[in-house]
Design a protein around this motif. Structure first.
Motif, short mmCIF file in Angstrom:
data_model
loop_
_atom_site.label_atom_id
_atom_site.label_comp_id
_atom_site.label_asym_id
_atom_site.label_seq_id
_atom_site.Cartn_x
_atom_site.Cartn_y
_atom_site.Cartn_z
N GLU A 1 0.83 -1.19 0.00
CA GLU A 1 0.00 0.00 0.00
C GLU A 1 0.87 1.25 0.00
OE1 GLU A 1 -3.92 1.46 2.45
OE2 GLU A 1 -2.81 -0.29 3.08
N SER A 2 0.43 2.27 -0.72
CA SER A 2 1.15 3.53 -0.79
C SER A 2 0.31 4.62 -0.12
CB SER A 2 1.42 3.89 -2.24
OG SER A 2 2.10 5.11 -2.32
N PHE A 3 0.96 5.44 0.68
CA PHE A 3 0.27 6.51 1.39
C PHE A 3 0.78 7.86 0.89
CE2 PHE A 3 0.22 2.83 4.13
CZ PHE A 3 -1.11 2.77 4.54
N PRO A 4 -0.11 8.86 0.83
CA PRO A 4 0.28 10.19 0.36
C PRO A 4 0.89 11.03 1.48
CG PRO A 4 -2.06 10.17 0.79
CD PRO A 4 -1.56 8.76 1.05
N PHE A 5 2.10 10.64 1.93
CA PHE A 5 2.72 11.36 3.03
C PHE A 5 3.13 12.77 2.61
CE2 PHE A 5 3.95 6.89 4.04
CZ PHE A 5 3.21 6.77 5.20
N LEU A 29 9.87 3.98 4.66
CA LEU A 29 10.21 4.93 3.61
C LEU A 29 11.35 5.86 4.05
CD1 LEU A 29 9.42 6.28 0.87
CD2 LEU A 29 7.88 7.72 2.20
N ALA A 30 11.25 6.39 5.25
CA ALA A 30 12.26 7.34 5.74
C ALA A 30 13.58 6.66 6.08
CB ALA A 30 11.73 8.07 6.96
N GLY A 31 13.54 5.43 6.50
CA GLY A 31 14.76 4.72 6.87
C GLY A 31 15.30 3.84 5.76
N GLY A 32 14.74 3.96 4.57
CA GLY A 32 15.09 3.09 3.45
C GLY A 32 16.55 3.10 3.06
N GLN A 33 17.19 4.28 3.05
CA GLN A 33 18.59 4.32 2.65
C GLN A 33 19.46 3.58 3.63
OE1 GLN A 33 16.82 6.92 3.69
NE2 GLN A 33 17.98 8.08 5.17
N ARG A 34 19.07 3.51 4.88
CA ARG A 34 19.86 2.80 5.90
C ARG A 34 19.78 1.30 5.66
NH1 ARG A 34 24.18 2.98 8.89
NH2 ARG A 34 23.95 1.95 10.87
N ARG A 35 18.61 0.80 5.32
CA ARG A 35 18.44 -0.63 5.09
C ARG A 35 19.22 -1.10 3.88
NH1 ARG A 35 12.50 -2.46 6.96
NH2 ARG A 35 12.71 -1.60 9.03
N GLU A 83 4.84 2.17 7.23
CA GLU A 83 5.31 2.55 5.90
C GLU A 83 6.16 3.82 5.95
OE1 GLU A 83 5.95 2.47 1.79
OE2 GLU A 83 5.38 0.94 3.23
N LEU A 84 5.78 4.78 6.80
CA LEU A 84 6.57 6.00 6.93
C LEU A 84 7.97 5.68 7.46
CD1 LEU A 84 6.85 9.10 6.89
CD2 LEU A 84 6.01 9.08 9.26
N ARG A 85 8.06 4.85 8.48
CA ARG A 85 9.38 4.47 9.01
C ARG A 85 10.19 3.72 7.97
NH1 ARG A 85 6.24 3.84 13.70
NH2 ARG A 85 5.94 1.63 13.33
N ALA A 112 12.09 16.72 19.99
CA ALA A 112 11.29 17.66 19.18
C ALA A 112 10.79 17.00 17.90
CB ALA A 112 12.13 18.89 18.85
N LEU A 113 11.64 16.22 17.26
CA LEU A 113 11.23 15.53 16.04
C LEU A 113 10.18 14.46 16.34
CD1 LEU A 113 14.70 15.27 14.32
CD2 LEU A 113 12.73 16.55 13.46
N SER A 114 10.31 13.79 17.47
CA SER A 114 9.31 12.79 17.86
C SER A 114 7.94 13.43 18.00
CB SER A 114 9.71 12.14 19.19
OG SER A 114 10.89 11.41 19.06
N VAL A 115 7.89 14.61 18.62
CA VAL A 115 6.63 15.32 18.79
C VAL A 115 6.09 15.75 17.43
CG1 VAL A 115 5.59 17.43 19.71
CG2 VAL A 115 7.13 16.06 21.13
N ARG A 116 6.96 16.26 16.57
CA ARG A 116 6.54 16.73 15.25
C ARG A 116 5.93 15.58 14.43
NH1 ARG A 116 11.04 19.65 12.04
NH2 ARG A 116 11.02 20.81 13.98
N VAL A 117 6.57 14.41 14.49
CA VAL A 117 6.06 13.25 13.73
C VAL A 117 4.77 12.73 14.35
CG1 VAL A 117 6.54 10.85 13.10
CG2 VAL A 117 8.32 12.58 12.80
N GLU A 118 4.77 12.56 15.66
CA GLU A 118 3.61 11.96 16.35
C GLU A 118 2.34 12.81 16.21
OE1 GLU A 118 1.32 9.29 18.43
OE2 GLU A 118 3.35 9.01 17.68
N TRP A 119 2.47 14.13 16.26
CA TRP A 119 1.29 15.00 16.25
C TRP A 119 1.06 15.67 14.91
CZ3 TRP A 119 -2.02 14.15 19.88
CH2 TRP A 119 -1.58 13.62 21.07
N HIS A 120 1.65 15.14 13.86
CA HIS A 120 1.45 15.73 12.53
C HIS A 120 -0.02 15.58 12.13
CE1 HIS A 120 1.81 16.47 8.24
NE2 HIS A 120 2.98 17.03 8.52
#
Length: 79
Positions: free
Chosen positions: A2-6, A69-75, A65-67, A41-49
């Motif tokens: 599934e793809s989400f419109p983040f 997608l965002a962590g893809g280059q590390r994997r 999926e967000l995690r 601060a980033l945790s709050v920004r992501v959690e309450w977006h």
């Protein structure tokens, strides 16, 4: 899969979160207090977006999926 419109700012915040987390994970990191504050601060920004209040954001799969997608280059480095 599934793809989400983040929104771009949400993806950027999650990527920055991963970067701050990795910076804290190294042995004897510099600027620990600043990194911890940034991570919080980033945790709050992501959690309450606002995206999480939309129908697409209600799905628990969206957070996974967000995690991914965002962590893809590390994997790809680990593979």
């Amino acid at each position: 899969m599934e793809s989400f419109p983040f929104p771009d700012d949400l993806v950027r915040a999650q990527r920055d979160w991963h970067a701050a987390y990795r910076a804290l994970a190294v042995p004897r990191p510099r600027g620990v207090t600043e990194l911890r504050r940034r991570l919080l601060a980033l945790s709050v920004r992501v959690e309450w977006h606002p995206f999480w209040s939309t129908p697409d954001g209600w799905s628990p799969a969206a957070r996974v999926e967000l995690r991914r997608l965002a962590g893809g280059q590390r994997r790809s480095d680990a593979a």
